[in-house]
Design a protein around this motif. Structure first.
Motif, PDB file in Angstrom:
ATOM      1  N   LEU A 352      -4.492   4.956  -5.926  1.00  0.00           N
ATOM      2  CA  LEU A 352      -3.271   5.006  -6.738  1.00  0.00           C
ATOM      3  C   LEU A 352      -3.114   3.683  -7.467  1.00  0.00           C
ATOM      4  O   LEU A 352      -3.278   2.610  -6.875  1.00  0.00           O
ATOM      5  N   LEU A 353      -2.764   3.735  -8.752  1.00  0.00           N
ATOM      6  CA  LEU A 353      -2.569   2.531  -9.562  1.00  0.00           C
ATOM      7  C   LEU A 353      -1.207   2.611 -10.234  1.00  0.00           C
ATOM      8  O   LEU A 353      -0.826   3.659 -10.750  1.00  0.00           O
ATOM      9  N   ALA A 354      -0.479   1.494 -10.237  1.00  0.00           N
ATOM     10  CA  ALA A 354       0.833   1.454 -10.889  1.00  0.00           C
ATOM     11  C   ALA A 354       1.086   0.054 -11.418  1.00  0.00           C
ATOM     12  O   ALA A 354       0.559  -0.944 -10.887  1.00  0.00           O
ATOM     13  N   ARG A 355       1.878  -0.008 -12.499  1.00  0.00           N
ATOM     14  CA  ARG A 355       2.370  -1.303 -12.972  1.00  0.00           C
ATOM     15  C   ARG A 355       3.704  -1.542 -12.277  1.00  0.00           C
ATOM     16  O   ARG A 355       4.652  -0.779 -12.456  1.00  0.00           O
ATOM     17  N   PHE A 356       3.757  -2.602 -11.505  1.00  0.00           N
ATOM     18  CA  PHE A 356       4.928  -2.832 -10.678  1.00  0.00           C
ATOM     19  C   PHE A 356       6.031  -3.558 -11.425  1.00  0.00           C
ATOM     20  O   PHE A 356       7.151  -3.652 -10.963  1.00  0.00           O
ATOM     21  N   GLY A 357       5.708  -4.099 -12.589  1.00  0.00           N
ATOM     22  CA  GLY A 357       6.712  -4.816 -13.390  1.00  0.00           C
ATOM     23  C   GLY A 357       6.112  -6.092 -13.936  1.00  0.00           C
ATOM     24  O   GLY A 357       5.374  -6.801 -13.240  1.00  0.00           O
ATOM     25  N   GLY A 358       6.434  -6.413 -15.197  1.00  0.00           N
ATOM     26  CA  GLY A 358       5.934  -7.650 -15.779  1.00  0.00           C
ATOM     27  C   GLY A 358       4.418  -7.644 -15.839  1.00  0.00           C
ATOM     28  O   GLY A 358       3.792  -6.745 -16.404  1.00  0.00           O
ATOM     29  N   ASP A 359       3.795  -8.652 -15.228  1.00  0.00           N
ATOM     30  CA  ASP A 359       2.330  -8.754 -15.209  1.00  0.00           C
ATOM     31  C   ASP A 359       1.779  -8.436 -13.826  1.00  0.00           C
ATOM     32  O   ASP A 359       0.714  -8.917 -13.452  1.00  0.00           O
ATOM     33  N   GLU A 360       2.500  -7.629 -13.035  1.00  0.00           N
ATOM     34  CA  GLU A 360       2.092  -7.278 -11.683  1.00  0.00           C
ATOM     35  C   GLU A 360       1.617  -5.819 -11.629  1.00  0.00           C
ATOM     36  O   GLU A 360       2.282  -4.922 -12.168  1.00  0.00           O
ATOM     37  N   PHE A 361       0.466  -5.615 -10.972  1.00  0.00           N
ATOM     38  CA  PHE A 361      -0.084  -4.282 -10.781  1.00  0.00           C
ATOM     39  C   PHE A 361      -0.361  -4.091  -9.289  1.00  0.00           C
ATOM     40  O   PHE A 361      -0.741  -5.038  -8.591  1.00  0.00           O
ATOM     41  N   VAL A 362      -0.163  -2.864  -8.804  1.00  0.00           N
ATOM     42  CA  VAL A 362      -0.435  -2.565  -7.397  1.00  0.00           C
ATOM     43  C   VAL A 362      -1.410  -1.388  -7.331  1.00  0.00           C
ATOM     44  O   VAL A 362      -1.359  -0.465  -8.157  1.00  0.00           O
ATOM     45  N   ILE A 363      -2.310  -1.450  -6.341  1.00  0.00           N
ATOM     46  CA  ILE A 363      -3.327  -0.422  -6.161  1.00  0.00           C
ATOM     47  C   ILE A 363      -3.344  -0.057  -4.689  1.00  0.00           C
ATOM     48  O   ILE A 363      -3.344  -0.939  -3.820  1.00  0.00           O
ATOM     49  N   LEU A 364      -3.368   1.235  -4.408  1.00  0.00           N
ATOM     50  CA  LEU A 364      -3.473   1.720  -3.037  1.00  0.00           C
ATOM     51  C   LEU A 364      -4.783   2.474  -2.910  1.00  0.00           C
ATOM     52  O   LEU A 364      -5.026   3.433  -3.640  1.00  0.00           O
ATOM     53  N   VAL A 365      -5.643   2.029  -2.002  1.00  0.00           N
ATOM     54  CA  VAL A 365      -6.923   2.707  -1.766  1.00  0.00           C
ATOM     55  C   VAL A 365      -6.942   3.191  -0.326  1.00  0.00           C
ATOM     56  O   VAL A 365      -6.324   2.605   0.563  1.00  0.00           O
ATOM     57  N   GLN A 366      -7.687   4.277  -0.106  1.00  0.00           N
ATOM     58  CA  GLN A 366      -7.713   4.926   1.202  1.00  0.00           C
ATOM     59  C   GLN A 366      -9.137   4.942   1.725  1.00  0.00           C
ATOM     60  O   GLN A 366     -10.100   5.162   0.983  1.00  0.00           O
ATOM     61  N   GLY A 367      -9.266   4.660   3.023  1.00  0.00           N
ATOM     62  CA  GLY A 367     -10.585   4.654   3.645  1.00  0.00           C
ATOM     63  C   GLY A 367     -11.175   6.054   3.719  1.00  0.00           C
ATOM     64  O   GLY A 367     -10.482   7.065   3.635  1.00  0.00           O
ATOM     65  N   THR A 368     -12.497   6.098   3.882  1.00  0.00           N
ATOM     66  CA  THR A 368     -13.219   7.376   3.996  1.00  0.00           C
ATOM     67  C   THR A 368     -13.596   7.616   5.445  1.00  0.00           C
ATOM     68  O   THR A 368     -13.364   6.789   6.328  1.00  0.00           O
ATOM     69  N   ASP A 369     -14.214   8.751   5.673  1.00  0.00           N
ATOM     70  CA  ASP A 369     -14.660   9.092   7.027  1.00  0.00           C
ATOM     71  C   ASP A 369     -15.926   8.356   7.412  1.00  0.00           C
ATOM     72  O   ASP A 369     -16.313   8.355   8.590  1.00  0.00           O
ATOM     73  N   ASP A 370     -16.588   7.740   6.432  1.00  0.00           N
ATOM     74  CA  ASP A 370     -17.821   7.006   6.719  1.00  0.00           C
ATOM     75  C   ASP A 370     -17.478   5.703   7.433  1.00  0.00           C
ATOM     76  O   ASP A 370     -16.788   4.844   6.884  1.00  0.00           O
ATOM     77  N   PRO A 371     -17.951   5.479   8.682  1.00  0.00           N
ATOM     78  CA  PRO A 371     -17.627   4.237   9.406  1.00  0.00           C
ATOM     79  C   PRO A 371     -18.213   2.996   8.765  1.00  0.00           C
ATOM     80  O   PRO A 371     -17.741   1.889   9.012  1.00  0.00           O
TER      81      PRO A 371
END
Length: 708
Positions: A352-371
């Motif tokens: 997930l990618l979003a602009r949080f405001g101003g010059d700030e960006f946030v990214i949410l990544v999720q792990g996979t089943d591969d250890p």
């Protein structure tokens, strides 16, 4: 034609009748009864207070007059037995608290007691002064007692006096007894009124029941139906229909309008959601959309790990300040495209990618089943890609802009259990990346929390430290190497906290710079240093007056108001402009040479000298010195420290001196702590020097003593 009895007309008829009955039969009677009761009770209380007070006063005056006449001879002949008998007789009267017989000096002769415990004591109560001074019958009051006094005279000679104190509580008790009787009578009358009001109330209940039935039938049921439809719409079911049942009144109109509104909401819902959850500039998800998605992911995530990357564009403010906000928007769009490309390439399908405001960006990544491909590894790869992609120059308005990004990474559930805490931890980690030098990434650790808390505490304590007298200036002398003469001093700021003790300048100056407090402290330090410099010029008149050097932070330089601040300080303190030297780090000047050159030229035009501090530690070059107008450079202490044993440092120092002299620029060497360093610098042609071998930083009083 069918007549229409509108809902408004029905409601007005019912309310008009109800209001007339309530106002005429209940409110008026009750309010008037209570008002009359309060008025009668108040008037009676006041009348009784006046009457009883006057009666008690007359009683006291008669009693004290008679007692004074009876005491004349016994007091004159000092017959204490006779005096005591008369005093006790008067004291036995109702409501008398005390009887005091005193002589012409105000000393107690008798107080009505058997042992005359106060005999010979001077009366010192609050009323005694007026009693002694009175030449005739005198009455005075306080909250507890009425004091009536009378001088005792034999002819024209005053032999003493007598005073009787009456208890005011007795008067109040009598007054309250009378008021209670009156209140009882009024209560009896009120009970009769209540009976009548009860009968009228019963009639009103019957009328109210009929009114409620009509309102229920004509108004409540349709409104309840509308409320149920509104709840359906609130739940997202915009296709709800509301039938008017053929009603030809305002409620029917309202129900039909409500039905049209629900259909309109259904048409616009999709557009409203798009506007509410999308950033207008970049087209990315905004803060609201990201928070909802984050909370949903956290609620669904049971075994998979999540990583949140909090990215902040480095030095973006400089783009807005120098090129304008339109150029800043273009840069943000380019950065958003690069981040979106990196996330699509490295972040995985669920990112997930979003602009949080101003010059700030946030990214949410999720792990996979591969250890072998855990979320920490995935976040590291994505952060490395972002640092590389955003570190590349951005082309805007025909110019290349170099920015970079600072990224903070925090993991779920290792670092936090809620979205709010996760966002906070990401922000803390991003800040640590900036502290580490920018254009890099850092993972969150619990130690970061402690560091941020210490820094926040330090910032809070620094606010107002100047006004509390915790901050002070010390001055380190600057000497000319040719003849060893002292030619000036550098002002250095010191902070001694009452609990933390001495706080290193490298620590609190950085806090002031990052928080913006330096914009408040800077002018205060400049004004104080100029005032001290004027003071030490008065101590001794020299052919060559001493200058004062003051450090200026990069933030003050970027602010653009520095020339006005300097001009105001010089005008207020009376210091000559050529005796003020401003020191700026070369990194602050090189960051925006065009802006810095304009400000420095304005300062030099006023007569102020400009020095480039810590020269050699940044990206120094001859081209920079040619483009930036300065009067001198200060060789950093790191070169001077090893000038005796390191040939490379000696060569660099010699080259800096030669380069500066070729441009007509003076050179100051910092950190001279040994005689050998002083000698070799003088040999290589260095102009000025300062350091512990020449003189430690001292307070202004010590510096004035040094001048003497």
């Amino acid at each position: 034609m069918k007549l229409r009895m509108g809902l408004q007309a029905r409601f007005l008829v019912l309310m008009g009748v109800a209001m007339l009955v309530v106002l005429a039969l209940v409110a008026l009677l009750l309010n008037r009864q209570e008002q009359m009761r309060r008025e009668v009770e108040g008037v009676s209380r006041q009348a009784m207070r006046t009457m009883i007070g006057q009666s008690l006063r007359r009683q006291g005056e008669v009693a004290v007059t008679q007692l004074a006449a009876g005491l004349t001879n016994p007091l004159y002949y000092s017959d204490l037995d006779a005096v005591g008998a008369l005093a006790r007789s008067a004291q036995a009267a109702p409501d008398v608290r005390y009887v005091i017989v005193f002589d012409e000096d105000g000393k107690v002769v008798h107080d009505g007691s058997e042992d005359i415990a106060h005999y010979g004591r001077h009366m010192d109560d609050a009323m005694a002064k007026d009693v002694i001074a009175a030449t005739a019958l005198h009455t005075q009051f306080d909250d507890r007692v009425m004091d009536v006094s009378m001088p005792i005279m034999i002819g024209q000679q005053r032999v003493g006096g007598v005073r009787i104190g009456y208890d005011m509580q007795a008067m109040r008790r009598l007054q309250e007894q009378s008021v209670d009787k009156l209140r009882s009578r009024l209560d009896t009358l009120g009970q009769r009124h209540v009976i009548w009001i009860g009968l009228l109330g019963a009639g009103l209940l019957v009328f109210g029941a009929l009114s409620l039935w009509l309102i229920q039938r004509l108004l409540v049921r349709p409104i309840r139906r509308l409320a149920e439809s509104a709840q359906e719409i609130e739940a997202g079911h915009f296709d709800t229909t509301t039938t008017a049942d053929g009603r030809n009144d305002e409620v029917g109109d309202l129900m039909r309008a409500f039905d049209r509104m629900s259909r309109s909401l259904a048409r616009h819902d999709r557009e409203i959601r798009r506007m509410a959850y999308t950033d207008a500039l970049t087209g990315l998800a905004n803060r609201l959309a990201f928070r909802e998605s984050l909370d949903e992911r956290l609620a669904q995530s049971d075994t998979r790990q999540l990583a949140l990357l909090f990215a902040d564009i480095d030095d973006f403010k400089r783009v807005n300040d120098t090129l304008g906000h339109d150029a800043g928007d273009d840069v943000l769009l380019e950065c958003a495209h690069r981040i979106e490309s990196a996330v699509a390439r490295v972040g995985g399908e669920d990112a997930l990618l979003a602009r949080f405001g101003g010059d700030e960006f946030v990214i949410l990544v999720q792990g996979t089943d591969d250890p072998h491909d855990d979320v920490r590894t995935l976040a590291t790869k994505l952060a490395e890609a972002l640092v590389v992609d955003l570190g590349a120059p951005v082309e805007v308005q025909g110019r290349q802009v170099f920015l970079g990004t600072s990224i903070g990474i925090t993991l779920f559930p290792e670092d936090a259990a809620s979205g709010t805490t996760l966002m906070k931890n990401g922000d803390i980690a991003m800040y640590q990346a900036k502290v580490a030098g920018k254009n890099c990434f850092r993972f969150y650790s619990r130690a970061m929390n402690q560091a941020v808390e210490r820094r926040v505490h330090l910032e809070q304590e620094l606010r107002g430290a100047w006004d509390r007298g915790e901050l002070s200036l010390v001055y380190q002398p600057v000497f000319r190497l040719v003849d060893g003469a002292m030619i000036g001093a550098e002002a250095l700021l010191r902070w001694r906290h009452p609990e933390l003790g001495f706080v290193a300048p490298s620590v609190f100056i950085d806090v002031a710079e990052q928080s913006g407090l330096i914009e408040v402290l800077g002018p205060q330090v400049l004004h104080a240093a100029c005032s001290d410099a004027v003071a030490w010029q008065k101590v001794r008149k020299d052919p060559e007056p001493l200058f004062v050097a003051v450090n200026v932070s990069p933030r003050q330089l970027r602010n653009g108001d520095l020339p006005n601040v300097v001009s105001a300080c010089l005008r207020d303190t009376g210091l000559a402009a050529d005796l003020l030297h401003l020191e700026l780090t070369e990194t602050a000047v090189i960051g925006d040479e065009l802006h810095a050159s304009a400000l420095l030229s304005e300062l030099r035009g006023m007569g102020v000298r400009v020095w480039l501090d810590d020269f050699g530690t940044g990206f120094s070059g001859l081209s920079h010195l040619r483009r930036v107008p300065v009067d001198g450079v200060k060789i950093d202490r790191s070169f001077v420290a090893d000038v005796l044993r390191d040939p490379d440092d000696l060569a660099l120092t010699t080259a800096i001196i030669a380069m500066a002299h070729s441009l007509g620029i003076l050179v100051v060497a910092e950190g001279v702590e040994k005689e050998g360093q002083y000698a070799i610098l003088r040999e290589r042609g260095c102009d000025f020097a300062q350091g512990y071998w020449l003189g430690h930083p001292v307070t202004v009083d010590e510096f004035l003593q040094l001048r003497r």
